[in-house]
Design a protein around this motif. Structure first.
Motif, PDB file in Angstrom:
ATOM      1  N   GLN A   1       0.806  -1.225   0.000  1.00 52.24           N
ATOM      2  CA  GLN A   1       0.000   0.000   0.000  1.00 52.24           C
ATOM      3  C   GLN A   1       0.834   1.268   0.000  1.00 52.24           C
ATOM      4  O   GLN A   1       0.333   2.349   0.311  1.00 52.24           O
TER       5      GLN A   1
ATOM      6  N   PHE B   1       2.243   4.607  -0.685  1.00 49.45           N
ATOM      7  CA  PHE B   1       1.763   5.710  -1.504  1.00 49.45           C
ATOM      8  C   PHE B   1       2.498   7.012  -1.187  1.00 49.45           C
ATOM      9  O   PHE B   1       3.012   7.673  -2.082  1.00 49.45           O
ATOM     10  N   ASP B   2       2.547   7.379   0.104  1.00 45.89           N
ATOM     11  CA  ASP B   2       3.061   8.697   0.499  1.00 45.89           C
ATOM     12  C   ASP B   2       4.451   8.980  -0.063  1.00 45.89           C
ATOM     13  O   ASP B   2       4.690  10.053  -0.621  1.00 45.89           O
TER      14      ASP B   2
ATOM     15  N   PHE C   1       4.668   9.495  -3.861  1.00 40.74           N
ATOM     16  CA  PHE C   1       3.868  10.675  -4.208  1.00 40.74           C
ATOM     17  C   PHE C   1       4.640  11.957  -3.912  1.00 40.74           C
ATOM     18  O   PHE C   1       4.734  12.853  -4.755  1.00 40.74           O
TER      19      PHE C   1
ATOM     20  N   LEU D   1      -4.057   3.860  -7.833  1.00 39.49           N
ATOM     21  CA  LEU D   1      -5.414   3.916  -7.320  1.00 39.49           C
ATOM     22  C   LEU D   1      -5.811   5.347  -6.960  1.00 39.49           C
ATOM     23  O   LEU D   1      -6.872   5.843  -7.359  1.00 39.49           O
ATOM     24  N   MET D   2      -4.934   6.032  -6.239  1.00 41.69           N
ATOM     25  CA  MET D   2      -5.215   7.420  -5.838  1.00 41.69           C
ATOM     26  C   MET D   2      -5.290   8.321  -7.067  1.00 41.69           C
ATOM     27  O   MET D   2      -6.153   9.191  -7.166  1.00 41.69           O
TER      28      MET D   2
ATOM     29  N   GLY E   1     -11.134   3.167 -10.218  1.00 47.39           N
ATOM     30  CA  GLY E   1     -10.349   3.251  -8.985  1.00 47.39           C
ATOM     31  C   GLY E   1     -10.773   2.197  -7.980  1.00 47.39           C
ATOM     32  O   GLY E   1      -9.935   1.546  -7.346  1.00 47.39           O
ATOM     33  N   SER E   2     -12.101   2.011  -7.831  1.00 44.58           N
ATOM     34  CA  SER E   2     -12.590   1.006  -6.886  1.00 44.58           C
ATOM     35  C   SER E   2     -12.198  -0.395  -7.336  1.00 44.58           C
ATOM     36  O   SER E   2     -11.894  -1.264  -6.498  1.00 44.58           O
TER      37      SER E   2
ATOM     38  N   ALA F   1      -8.726  -0.979  -6.242  1.00 44.47           N
ATOM     39  CA  ALA F   1      -8.680  -1.252  -4.802  1.00 44.47           C
ATOM     40  C   ALA F   1      -8.993  -2.720  -4.519  1.00 44.47           C
ATOM     41  O   ALA F   1      -8.305  -3.368  -3.728  1.00 44.47           O
ATOM     42  N   TRP F   2     -10.001  -3.244  -5.206  1.00 46.96           N
ATOM     43  CA  TRP F   2     -10.374  -4.642  -4.943  1.00 46.96           C
ATOM     44  C   TRP F   2      -9.363  -5.631  -5.492  1.00 46.96           C
ATOM     45  O   TRP F   2      -9.079  -6.647  -4.863  1.00 46.96           O
TER      46      TRP F   2
ATOM     47  N   LEU G   1      -6.194  -5.068  -5.712  1.00 46.37           N
ATOM     48  CA  LEU G   1      -5.064  -4.977  -4.794  1.00 46.37           C
ATOM     49  C   LEU G   1      -5.364  -5.735  -3.505  1.00 46.37           C
ATOM     50  O   LEU G   1      -4.506  -6.456  -2.980  1.00 46.37           O
ATOM     51  N   PHE G   2      -6.582  -5.586  -3.020  1.00 49.38           N
ATOM     52  CA  PHE G   2      -6.991  -6.309  -1.811  1.00 49.38           C
ATOM     53  C   PHE G   2      -6.867  -7.817  -2.028  1.00 49.38           C
ATOM     54  O   PHE G   2      -6.330  -8.548  -1.185  1.00 49.38           O
TER      55      PHE G   2
ATOM     56  N   ILE H   1      -3.196  -8.859  -1.990  1.00 44.54           N
ATOM     57  CA  ILE H   1      -2.676  -8.873  -0.618  1.00 44.54           C
ATOM     58  C   ILE H   1      -3.181 -10.121   0.112  1.00 44.54           C
ATOM     59  O   ILE H   1      -2.425 -10.803   0.815  1.00 44.54           O
TER      60      ILE H   1
ATOM     61  N   PHE I   1      -7.185   1.746   2.200  1.00 43.18           N
ATOM     62  CA  PHE I   1      -7.563   2.378   0.927  1.00 43.18           C
ATOM     63  C   PHE I   1      -8.753   1.680   0.262  1.00 43.18           C
ATOM     64  O   PHE I   1      -9.287   2.170  -0.714  1.00 43.18           O
ATOM     65  N   LEU I   2      -9.167   0.527   0.819  1.00 47.78           N
ATOM     66  CA  LEU I   2     -10.247  -0.230   0.188  1.00 47.78           C
ATOM     67  C   LEU I   2     -11.526   0.595   0.077  1.00 47.78           C
ATOM     68  O   LEU I   2     -12.269   0.478  -0.887  1.00 47.78           O
TER      69      LEU I   2
ATOM     70  N   ILE J   1     -12.407   5.634  -1.910  1.00 48.81           N
ATOM     71  CA  ILE J   1     -13.182   6.383  -2.921  1.00 48.81           C
ATOM     72  C   ILE J   1     -14.627   6.615  -2.469  1.00 48.81           C
ATOM     73  O   ILE J   1     -15.092   7.759  -2.463  1.00 48.81           O
TER      74      ILE J   1
END
Lengths: 297, 276
Positions: A228, A230-231, A234, A257-258, A270-271, A274-275, A277-278, A281, B120-121, B124
């Motif tokens: 995850q 990101f910071d 970025f 994603l962001m 984007g969603s 997220a899924w 990636l989930f 993981i 992050f899930l 959005i």
């Protein structure tokens, strides 16, 4: 027990569940729904089924790029550091009574972990500076190498991020392993002493097997956190506009994603990221669990 | 004799290796304060001692971003989060630590399991919800959702199990205090050492928070310190003296808080790993 005493604990834990329902569970379910739509700022533009997922997995060049960057960073930024953290913890634990200043070392090792990602990145950006940074100064003068353009070269962009992640988390992992080492019964080592085992044999046959549950915990945390990131990319590589710098070398999946959600305003896609990636993981955690179970036998 | 010499050499080797890593971990903290004191941060060899331009840099920083506003926002958000989190997590932790109730075990496990959900899930839809609530560009999204968080509840449960004598609770009930009064007048005072740790950890987490602030308070002029500093860096004009002064100021409260509570924080943050 009075009636009040029976009801009170439910009331006391209720804020957690109220907040969880509103701010976690509902948006999580909602994100599944959104991911099946072409959905932008103006709202849903139609149900498209699994198209978001299909496009990401087949034709989207950035998603795979981001995934391979993330996995590279996971290995070199988050996983390999356990090979440093365990020996460091053994050193810190060694000479149980003789080692002075253990608390000083623990505090210093832990400090990077509690520091904000933004502060860390801003400081390291100066350390990475091509002409005036300490890293190149040491690299050029001590090792007689060519100055490296850390934040421009696609390969070294990744190394820079990995260096920062290592710096931030080696100490944290060391402290976790130290807590694990201190829970190993001393009698195990005494028995090995009688058998005449050397220090390396003792760590290989006693310490490591005893540490397996802690290793599982620490590696799981590294996987969840490492996937995850990101910071750091970025801030270090110029925000959304640069999309992870030269050749998107610093574009992680969380970054993509962001970017997709908040810069490109494509909420459905984007969603879906997220899924995916989930899911990745989750698979990695299961594999980690399987390996741990096999090693425990 | 040979043995002591050998073990001394070994101990020396341990100190050298640990010291080298300690230097690597500590140097960036020292370095940012050094850079904050030079108006021209570039030098060859790079700076290693303090300069005298700290005030110049702070003034430069204030012309680049309204840093006093950012500081105030970060501080207020962190303080409100901390007070609220202490209240709700102590309350729930007390329930788990000192009550027997139907479904306690599964409820506790559920609370712990929520810690494994990647943040992050839901990011959005969370953003869209906050816009719908009218909470976009307010402090609320950075405060309310984490008031009763699983980590804090777990921490306080651990702490209260051992630090509140059950006899005292029975005595308070016989004296006619109701359950909420017991929470306020008996539990909270006894929970102070645990509250100090939870408070410090919550404050640090809120003070450092970047992603939520980036999404909910995207305008650097009205945002928190991390968003302001990162935007200043991204649109850099190469004059980083002010930026380094801001970064040093942002680190200062953390270093102070941590220097007071480091031992307790370290043992409490790592306690979970042994129970896992």
């Amino acid at each position: 027990m009075t009636k009040q005493e029976k009801i009170a604990p439910y009331i006391f834990v209720s804020p957690f569940f109220i907040l969880f329902l509103i701010f976690a569970l509902y948006p999580i379910l909602y994100s599944v729904y959104i991911s099946f739509f072409k959905w932008t700022v103006s709202g849903p533009q139609g149900f498209i089924g699994l198209t978001n997922y299909k496009n990401l997995l087949t034709i989207d060049p950035f998603f795979f790029k981001s995934l391979s960057n993330t996995v590279w960073l996971l290995i070199f930024g988050s996983l390999l550091q356990h090979l440093f953290a365990i020996p460091l913890a053994i050193l810190l634990n060694n000479g149980r009574d003789a080692l002075k200043g253990r608390d000083f070392f623990k505090t210093t090792f832990f400090l990077p972990y509690i520091t904000s990602t933004v502060s860390v990145t801003l400081i390291f950006a100066q350390l990475f500076d091509m002409n005036y940074g300490w890293l190149n100064y040491i690299w050029v003068n001590l090792f007689n190498q060519e100055a490296v353009n850390w934040l421009q070269n696609p390969d070294t962009i990744k190394s820079s991020l990995a260096i920062m992640l290592n710096w931030r988390f080696i100490g944290w992992n060391t402290i976790i392993y130290l807590a694990g080492l201190q829970a190993i019964p001393h009698s195990l080592y005494e028995a090995a002493d009688i058998d005449g085992a050397g220090p390396i044999a003792k760590h290989w046959f006693i310490t490591l097997p005893q540490l397996i549950p802690i290793i599982f915990f620490a590696v799981t945390m590294s996987i969840i956190g490492g996937m995850q990131v990101f910071d750091e990319p970025f801030v270090l590589l110029g925000g959304y506009e640069q999309m992870g710098g030269n050749m998107n070398s610093g574009l992680t999946s969380a970054f993509y994603l962001m970017f997709t959600g908040f810069k490109a305003s494509r909420f459905g896609k984007g969603s879906a990221i997220a899924w995916l990636l989930f899911f990745i993981i989750f698979i990695m955690t299961v594999i980690n669990r399987k390996i741990t179970k096999a090693l425990e036998k | 004799m040979v043995h002591t010499l050998e073990s001394r050499a070994r101990l020396g080797g341990i100190y050298v290796s640990l010291g080298l890593f300690a230097l690597i971990f500590a140097f960036p903290f020292y370095y940012v304060f050094v850079l904050a004191s030079w108006s021209n941060i570039y030098s060859n060899p790079p700076h290693v001692v303090f300069g005298s331009d700290l005030m110049v840099n702070i003034r430069a920083l204030l012309t680049q971003v309204p840093f006093h506003v950012n500081f105030f926002n970060s501080l207020m958000i962190a303080v409100i989060s901390t007070i609220g989190t202490i209240f709700f997590c102590t309350m729930a932790g007390y329930a788990f630590a000192k009550f027997e109730f139907k479904g306690k075990k599964p409820i506790m496990l559920f609370v712990l399991a929520t810690m494994a959900i990647p943040p992050f899930l839901n990011i959005i839809p969370f953003f869209k919800m906050m816009v719908a609530f009218g909470w976009y560009q307010t402090w609320l999204p950075l405060i309310v959702p984490t008031l009763a968080n699983a980590f804090g509840i777990f921490l306080m449960t651990q702490f209260l199990e051992s630090s509140i004598p059950s006899d005292l609770l029975s005595a308070a009930r016989i004296d006619g205090l109701n359950e909420f009064q017991i929470l306020l007048y008996v539990v909270f005072p006894l929970a102070k050492p645990g509250i100090a740790i939870l408070g410090t950890v919550t404050f640090i987490g809120s003070w450092n928070n970047f992603v939520s602030a980036l999404i909910m308070l995207p305008n650097p002029k009205t945002s928190t310190i991390p968003v302001a500093l990162s935007s200043l860096f991204v649109r850099s004009d190469g004059n980083f003296g002010g930026l380094m002064a801001g970064t040093a100021i942002a680190l200062f409260p953390l270093l102070i808080a941590f220097s007071f509570f480091s031992k307790k924080i370290i043992s409490n943050l790592t306690a979970g790993s042994l129970k896992a």
